[in-house]
Design a protein around this motif. Structure first.
Motif, PDB file in Angstrom:
ATOM      1  N   ASN A  41      35.283  75.786   9.052  1.00  0.00           N
ATOM      2  CA  ASN A  41      34.575  75.062  10.103  1.00  0.00           C
ATOM      3  C   ASN A  41      33.641  74.059   9.457  1.00  0.00           C
ATOM      4  O   ASN A  41      33.040  74.330   8.415  1.00  0.00           O
ATOM      5  CB  ASN A  41      33.765  76.037  10.967  1.00  0.00           C
ATOM      6  CG  ASN A  41      34.653  77.000  11.709  1.00  0.00           C
ATOM      7  OD1 ASN A  41      35.741  76.656  12.140  1.00  0.00           O
ATOM      8  ND2 ASN A  41      34.190  78.229  11.849  1.00  0.00           N
ATOM      9  N   TYR A  52      41.409  66.711   8.513  1.00  0.00           N
ATOM     10  CA  TYR A  52      40.258  66.774   9.401  1.00  0.00           C
ATOM     11  C   TYR A  52      40.813  67.288  10.717  1.00  0.00           C
ATOM     12  O   TYR A  52      41.654  66.643  11.338  1.00  0.00           O
ATOM     13  CB  TYR A  52      39.656  65.383   9.519  1.00  0.00           C
ATOM     14  CG  TYR A  52      38.355  65.277  10.268  1.00  0.00           C
ATOM     15  CD1 TYR A  52      37.335  66.189  10.076  1.00  0.00           C
ATOM     16  CD2 TYR A  52      38.143  64.247  11.160  1.00  0.00           C
ATOM     17  CE1 TYR A  52      36.134  66.089  10.760  1.00  0.00           C
ATOM     18  CE2 TYR A  52      36.949  64.124  11.849  1.00  0.00           C
ATOM     19  CZ  TYR A  52      35.957  65.053  11.641  1.00  0.00           C
ATOM     20  OH  TYR A  52      34.775  64.939  12.322  1.00  0.00           O
ATOM     21  N   GLY A  53      40.382  68.476  11.145  1.00  0.00           N
ATOM     22  CA  GLY A  53      41.005  69.206  12.240  1.00  0.00           C
ATOM     23  C   GLY A  53      41.086  68.495  13.577  1.00  0.00           C
ATOM     24  O   GLY A  53      40.335  67.550  13.868  1.00  0.00           O
ATOM     25  N   GLU A  54      42.001  68.998  14.390  1.00  0.00           N
ATOM     26  CA  GLU A  54      42.199  68.492  15.744  1.00  0.00           C
ATOM     27  C   GLU A  54      40.936  68.716  16.578  1.00  0.00           C
ATOM     28  O   GLU A  54      40.259  69.732  16.441  1.00  0.00           O
ATOM     29  CB  GLU A  54      43.380  69.231  16.382  1.00  0.00           C
ATOM     30  CG  GLU A  54      43.658  68.804  17.803  1.00  0.00           C
ATOM     31  CD  GLU A  54      44.810  69.593  18.423  1.00  0.00           C
ATOM     32  OE1 GLU A  54      45.312  69.130  19.462  1.00  0.00           O
ATOM     33  OE2 GLU A  54      45.183  70.648  17.894  1.00  0.00           O
ATOM     34  N   LYS A  55      40.666  67.790  17.462  1.00  0.00           N
ATOM     35  CA  LYS A  55      39.512  67.892  18.370  1.00  0.00           C
ATOM     36  C   LYS A  55      40.033  68.217  19.767  1.00  0.00           C
ATOM     37  O   LYS A  55      40.877  67.500  20.296  1.00  0.00           O
ATOM     38  CB  LYS A  55      38.710  66.584  18.408  1.00  0.00           C
ATOM     39  CG  LYS A  55      38.327  66.035  17.046  1.00  0.00           C
ATOM     40  CD  LYS A  55      37.524  67.028  16.232  1.00  0.00           C
ATOM     41  CE  LYS A  55      37.273  66.524  14.828  1.00  0.00           C
ATOM     42  NZ  LYS A  55      37.781  67.384  13.788  1.00  0.00           N
ATOM     43  N   THR A  56      39.552  69.317  20.331  1.00  0.00           N
ATOM     44  CA  THR A  56      39.976  69.734  21.662  1.00  0.00           C
ATOM     45  C   THR A  56      38.759  70.047  22.522  1.00  0.00           C
ATOM     46  O   THR A  56      37.649  70.172  22.009  1.00  0.00           O
ATOM     47  CB  THR A  56      40.881  70.984  21.593  1.00  0.00           C
ATOM     48  OG1 THR A  56      40.125  72.063  21.021  1.00  0.00           O
ATOM     49  CG2 THR A  56      42.116  70.722  20.742  1.00  0.00           C
ATOM     50  N   THR A  57      38.967  70.219  23.815  1.00  0.00           N
ATOM     51  CA  THR A  57      37.845  70.437  24.729  1.00  0.00           C
ATOM     52  C   THR A  57      37.083  71.727  24.455  1.00  0.00           C
ATOM     53  O   THR A  57      35.889  71.801  24.706  1.00  0.00           O
ATOM     54  CB  THR A  57      38.335  70.455  26.196  1.00  0.00           C
ATOM     55  OG1 THR A  57      39.337  71.449  26.332  1.00  0.00           O
ATOM     56  CG2 THR A  57      38.868  69.090  26.590  1.00  0.00           C
ATOM     57  N   ASP A  58      37.763  72.744  23.947  1.00  0.00           N
ATOM     58  CA  ASP A  58      37.054  73.992  23.664  1.00  0.00           C
ATOM     59  C   ASP A  58      37.202  74.412  22.208  1.00  0.00           C
ATOM     60  O   ASP A  58      37.045  75.575  21.859  1.00  0.00           O
ATOM     61  CB  ASP A  58      37.542  75.115  24.589  1.00  0.00           C
ATOM     62  CG  ASP A  58      39.019  75.408  24.434  1.00  0.00           C
ATOM     63  OD1 ASP A  58      39.711  74.644  23.738  1.00  0.00           O
ATOM     64  OD2 ASP A  58      39.490  76.401  25.005  1.00  0.00           O
ATOM     65  N   GLY A  59      37.495  73.452  21.338  1.00  0.00           N
ATOM     66  CA  GLY A  59      37.745  73.755  19.935  1.00  0.00           C
ATOM     67  C   GLY A  59      36.519  73.616  19.056  1.00  0.00           C
ATOM     68  O   GLY A  59      35.455  73.186  19.485  1.00  0.00           O
ATOM     69  N   LEU A  60      36.709  73.995  17.812  1.00  0.00           N
ATOM     70  CA  LEU A  60      35.682  73.851  16.788  1.00  0.00           C
ATOM     71  C   LEU A  60      36.026  72.655  15.905  1.00  0.00           C
ATOM     72  O   LEU A  60      37.194  72.273  15.782  1.00  0.00           O
ATOM     73  CB  LEU A  60      35.619  75.113  15.918  1.00  0.00           C
ATOM     74  CG  LEU A  60      35.137  76.383  16.606  1.00  0.00           C
ATOM     75  CD1 LEU A  60      35.290  77.576  15.660  1.00  0.00           C
ATOM     76  CD2 LEU A  60      33.694  76.238  17.044  1.00  0.00           C
ATOM     77  N   ASP A  61      35.021  72.100  15.269  1.00  0.00           N
ATOM     78  CA  ASP A  61      35.216  71.013  14.321  1.00  0.00           C
ATOM     79  C   ASP A  61      35.634  71.657  12.998  1.00  0.00           C
ATOM     80  O   ASP A  61      34.863  72.406  12.391  1.00  0.00           O
ATOM     81  CB  ASP A  61      33.908  70.228  14.171  1.00  0.00           C
ATOM     82  CG  ASP A  61      34.125  68.817  13.686  1.00  0.00           C
ATOM     83  OD1 ASP A  61      35.287  68.382  13.578  1.00  0.00           O
ATOM     84  OD2 ASP A  61      33.116  68.143  13.408  1.00  0.00           O
ATOM     85  N   THR A  62      36.863  71.391  12.556  1.00  0.00           N
ATOM     86  CA  THR A  62      37.413  72.085  11.401  1.00  0.00           C
ATOM     87  C   THR A  62      37.970  71.128  10.355  1.00  0.00           C
ATOM     88  O   THR A  62      38.155  69.940  10.609  1.00  0.00           O
ATOM     89  CB  THR A  62      38.547  73.033  11.832  1.00  0.00           C
ATOM     90  OG1 THR A  62      39.607  72.254  12.388  1.00  0.00           O
ATOM     91  CG2 THR A  62      38.061  74.065  12.839  1.00  0.00           C
TER      92      THR A  62
END
Length: 145
Positions: A70, A113-123
């Motif tokens: 994270n 650099y992780g996917e960004k979603t409405t209920d996701g974490l910055d990964t």
């Protein structure tokens, strides 16, 4: 004892160049497995017994290791990206809470650099391409010398 937990395991990049301290990568969610595989060298000759192929063991390839975490520190992310950009081979150490150490050299072969979603974490995730051998419980650390 049936085993030991891995919660609390650390992954550290040893300082290099003008860096003043090692980089302990924070907020990791997984450190993937390391798997060594040996090449096979074909030594079959025209007079090999029973017409069967013969082999000897060759060099070992330790492959790649996936690491994910994270993002809680933008500075850390920038340092990882800088290591990726320089293509530098660095020394990495994994230390478990039980004190087991794994040390190897690698370069960051993949930086995500992780996917960004409405209920996701910055990964983020990186793939470390191991170069050379892997040392398990190196003598200097295991004995405290």
């Amino acid at each position: 004892m049936a085993g030991s937990k891995t919660m609390g395991t650390t992954l550290t990049i040893t300082k290099a160049g003008d860096e003043t301290e090692d980089l302990v990568i924070k907020s990791l969610t997984s450190i993937g497995e390391l798997s060594g595989e040996r090449e096979e060298i074909d030594v079959t000759t025209l007079d090999s017994p029973d017409g069967a192929k013969e082999y000897i063991s060759g060099a070992v390839d330790w492959g790649s290791q996936d690491v994910a975490g994270n993002i809680t520190d933008a500075t850390q992310l920038a340092k990882l990206r800088a290591i990726f950009d320089t293509q530098a081979v660095r020394e990495f150490t994994i230390k478990t809470p039980a004190g087991n150490l794994t040390r190897y050299k690698a370069f960051i072969g993949s930086f995500k650099y992780g996917e960004k979603t409405t209920d996701g974490l910055d990964t983020f995730s990186i793939t470390l391409r191991v170069t050379g051998s892997v040392k398990f419980n190196p003598e200097d650390e295991a004995t405290g010398e």
